[in-house]
Design a protein around this motif. Sequence first.
Motif, PDB file in Angstrom:
ATOM      1  N   LEU A  58     -52.362   1.191  68.428  1.00  0.00           N
ATOM      2  CA  LEU A  58     -51.812  -0.083  68.887  1.00  0.00           C
ATOM      3  C   LEU A  58     -52.274  -1.246  68.002  1.00  0.00           C
ATOM      4  O   LEU A  58     -51.494  -2.151  67.708  1.00  0.00           O
ATOM      5  CB  LEU A  58     -52.209  -0.332  70.340  1.00  0.00           C
ATOM      6  N   ARG A  59     -53.544  -1.219  67.560  1.00  0.00           N
ATOM      7  CA  ARG A  59     -54.038  -2.258  66.649  1.00  0.00           C
ATOM      8  C   ARG A  59     -53.260  -2.241  65.338  1.00  0.00           C
ATOM      9  O   ARG A  59     -52.899  -3.287  64.798  1.00  0.00           O
ATOM     10  CB  ARG A  59     -55.524  -2.055  66.364  1.00  0.00           C
ATOM     11  N   GLN A  60     -53.016  -1.045  64.821  1.00  0.00           N
ATOM     12  CA  GLN A  60     -52.277  -0.935  63.555  1.00  0.00           C
ATOM     13  C   GLN A  60     -50.841  -1.411  63.719  1.00  0.00           C
ATOM     14  O   GLN A  60     -50.307  -2.097  62.850  1.00  0.00           O
ATOM     15  CB  GLN A  60     -52.307   0.507  63.058  1.00  0.00           C
ATOM     16  N   GLU A  61     -50.201  -1.059  64.834  1.00  0.00           N
ATOM     17  CA  GLU A  61     -48.836  -1.515  65.078  1.00  0.00           C
ATOM     18  C   GLU A  61     -48.790  -3.035  65.196  1.00  0.00           C
ATOM     19  O   GLU A  61     -47.880  -3.679  64.664  1.00  0.00           O
ATOM     20  CB  GLU A  61     -48.286  -0.874  66.353  1.00  0.00           C
ATOM     21  N   ARG A  62     -49.766  -3.624  65.865  1.00  0.00           N
ATOM     22  CA  ARG A  62     -49.816  -5.073  66.006  1.00  0.00           C
ATOM     23  C   ARG A  62     -50.028  -5.734  64.643  1.00  0.00           C
ATOM     24  O   ARG A  62     -49.397  -6.754  64.339  1.00  0.00           O
ATOM     25  CB  ARG A  62     -50.933  -5.496  66.946  1.00  0.00           C
ATOM     26  N   ALA A  63     -50.885  -5.144  63.811  1.00  0.00           N
ATOM     27  CA  ALA A  63     -51.134  -5.701  62.482  1.00  0.00           C
ATOM     28  C   ALA A  63     -49.857  -5.656  61.645  1.00  0.00           C
ATOM     29  O   ALA A  63     -49.549  -6.606  60.915  1.00  0.00           O
ATOM     30  CB  ALA A  63     -52.255  -4.941  61.786  1.00  0.00           C
ATOM     31  N   ARG A  64     -49.107  -4.557  61.739  1.00  0.00           N
ATOM     32  CA  ARG A  64     -47.841  -4.455  61.007  1.00  0.00           C
ATOM     33  C   ARG A  64     -46.842  -5.500  61.483  1.00  0.00           C
ATOM     34  O   ARG A  64     -46.159  -6.142  60.686  1.00  0.00           O
ATOM     35  CB  ARG A  64     -47.245  -3.057  61.170  1.00  0.00           C
ATOM     36  N   ARG A  65     -46.731  -5.690  62.805  1.00  0.00           N
ATOM     37  CA  ARG A  65     -45.810  -6.702  63.346  1.00  0.00           C
ATOM     38  C   ARG A  65     -46.214  -8.096  62.904  1.00  0.00           C
ATOM     39  O   ARG A  65     -45.359  -8.898  62.532  1.00  0.00           O
ATOM     40  CB  ARG A  65     -45.792  -6.625  64.869  1.00  0.00           C
ATOM     41  N   ASP A  66     -47.517  -8.370  62.946  1.00  0.00           N
ATOM     42  CA  ASP A  66     -47.989  -9.699  62.549  1.00  0.00           C
ATOM     43  C   ASP A  66     -47.749  -9.957  61.067  1.00  0.00           C
ATOM     44  O   ASP A  66     -47.399 -11.072  60.683  1.00  0.00           O
ATOM     45  CB  ASP A  66     -49.475  -9.852  62.854  1.00  0.00           C
ATOM     46  N   SER A  67     -47.918  -8.939  60.234  1.00  0.00           N
ATOM     47  CA  SER A  67     -47.695  -9.121  58.809  1.00  0.00           C
ATOM     48  C   SER A  67     -46.211  -9.326  58.506  1.00  0.00           C
ATOM     49  O   SER A  67     -45.855 -10.066  57.593  1.00  0.00           O
ATOM     50  CB  SER A  67     -48.255  -7.951  57.992  1.00  0.00           C
ATOM     51  N   CYS A  68     -45.348  -8.696  59.292  1.00  0.00           N
ATOM     52  CA  CYS A  68     -43.906  -8.892  59.101  1.00  0.00           C
ATOM     53  C   CYS A  68     -43.485 -10.300  59.528  1.00  0.00           C
ATOM     54  O   CYS A  68     -42.604 -10.892  58.930  1.00  0.00           O
ATOM     55  CB  CYS A  68     -43.121  -7.864  59.909  1.00  0.00           C
ATOM     56  N   LYS A  69     -44.108 -10.829  60.553  1.00  0.00           N
ATOM     57  CA  LYS A  69     -43.771 -12.186  61.022  1.00  0.00           C
ATOM     58  C   LYS A  69     -44.171 -13.247  60.007  1.00  0.00           C
ATOM     59  O   LYS A  69     -43.519 -14.266  59.886  1.00  0.00           O
ATOM     60  CB  LYS A  69     -44.470 -12.475  62.353  1.00  0.00           C
ATOM     61  N   LYS A  70     -45.258 -13.009  59.290  1.00  0.00           N
ATOM     62  CA  LYS A  70     -45.752 -13.990  58.323  1.00  0.00           C
ATOM     63  C   LYS A  70     -44.881 -14.067  57.081  1.00  0.00           C
ATOM     64  O   LYS A  70     -44.864 -15.065  56.399  1.00  0.00           O
ATOM     65  CB  LYS A  70     -47.193 -13.655  57.910  1.00  0.00           C
ATOM     66  N   GLN A  71     -44.142 -13.022  56.818  1.00  0.00           N
ATOM     67  CA  GLN A  71     -43.333 -13.010  55.589  1.00  0.00           C
ATOM     68  C   GLN A  71     -42.050 -13.696  55.760  1.00  0.00           C
ATOM     69  O   GLN A  71     -41.466 -14.375  56.241  1.00  0.00           O
ATOM     70  CB  GLN A  71     -43.029 -11.566  55.167  1.00  0.00           C
TER      71      GLN A  71
END
Length: 71
Positions: A58-71
């Motif tokens: 879940l932490r990794q999925e959240r990190a991926r979502r957050d990195s996609c939002k920043k781009q």
Amino acid sequence: MAKSKLVKTNEKIAEVLTDGFFKIEHSVTDRYTKIEDTFVEAYLAKEGETAAEAKERLRQERARRDSCKKQ
């Protein structure tokens, strides 16, 4: 310089209160962690996955979502 009895007593009281606070803090944190693990195992873990593995996923999925939002 010698400390007064009042100062020594206040220091003892402060130490006891601080120790008590930390004991309560640790017990509350431990209980919360148990509740969180139970919830993760019941509702968020995939088949054969432990609570720790599910939390990491879940932490990794959240990190991926957050990195996609920043781009």
